[in-house]
Scaffold this motif. Sequence first.
Motif, mmCIF file in Angstrom:
data_model
loop_
_atom_site.group_PDB
_atom_site.id
_atom_site.type_symbol
_atom_site.label_atom_id
_atom_site.label_comp_id
_atom_site.label_asym_id
_atom_site.label_seq_id
_atom_site.Cartn_x
_atom_site.Cartn_y
_atom_site.Cartn_z
ATOM 1 N N VAL A 50 0.849 -1.187 0.000
ATOM 2 C CA VAL A 50 0.000 0.000 0.000
ATOM 3 C C VAL A 50 0.886 1.238 0.000
ATOM 4 N N GLU A 69 -13.122 3.346 1.599
ATOM 5 C CA GLU A 69 -11.997 2.587 2.158
ATOM 6 C C GLU A 69 -11.775 1.300 1.355
ATOM 7 N N ALA A 73 -8.428 0.389 -0.818
ATOM 8 C CA ALA A 73 -7.710 -0.870 -0.598
ATOM 9 C C ALA A 73 -7.593 -1.661 -1.898
ATOM 10 N N THR A 78 -3.500 4.645 0.224
ATOM 11 C CA THR A 78 -4.207 5.343 1.290
ATOM 12 C C THR A 78 -3.801 6.809 1.240
#
Length: 135
Positions: A50, A69, A73, A78
Amino acid sequence: MKFFAISILFLSSIVTATYCQDKLVFGDTANTNTTPTNKREDKGQKQKRVVQWVKNDSKGLLIGNPCMEDIMAEMGFTYLIQMEGVSVYKNNIGRYFHNKGVKTVLFFRNGPFWRLKLHKKRRECRSQTRDFVGD
């Protein structure tokens, strides 16, 4: 020459016949039988690394929205909100080059139109959850 070609064909048919499968047994896997003899062990999926996209404010990002969210993902990033006084990158140049690298990674990971997909999914999440706060 003719004898050589015939002998090659004859030998290849003998070799092919010897390597054929003798007996085919169905029903051994979990896909074809309710009680399989060989149980499949799921291998763990390789986790995406990530990446963090540094932003100065959280306006319009839908942080905390479960729908958004999940999308972040799925895309593999993020948001990292840089608060005033507590900055990850001291200057704007460092943040710019970091974000440029993040956008390059997202380009290769999600395709050339990843940003359009992200904006479309963000609009869908906003309308589905009626999350218009901070807009």
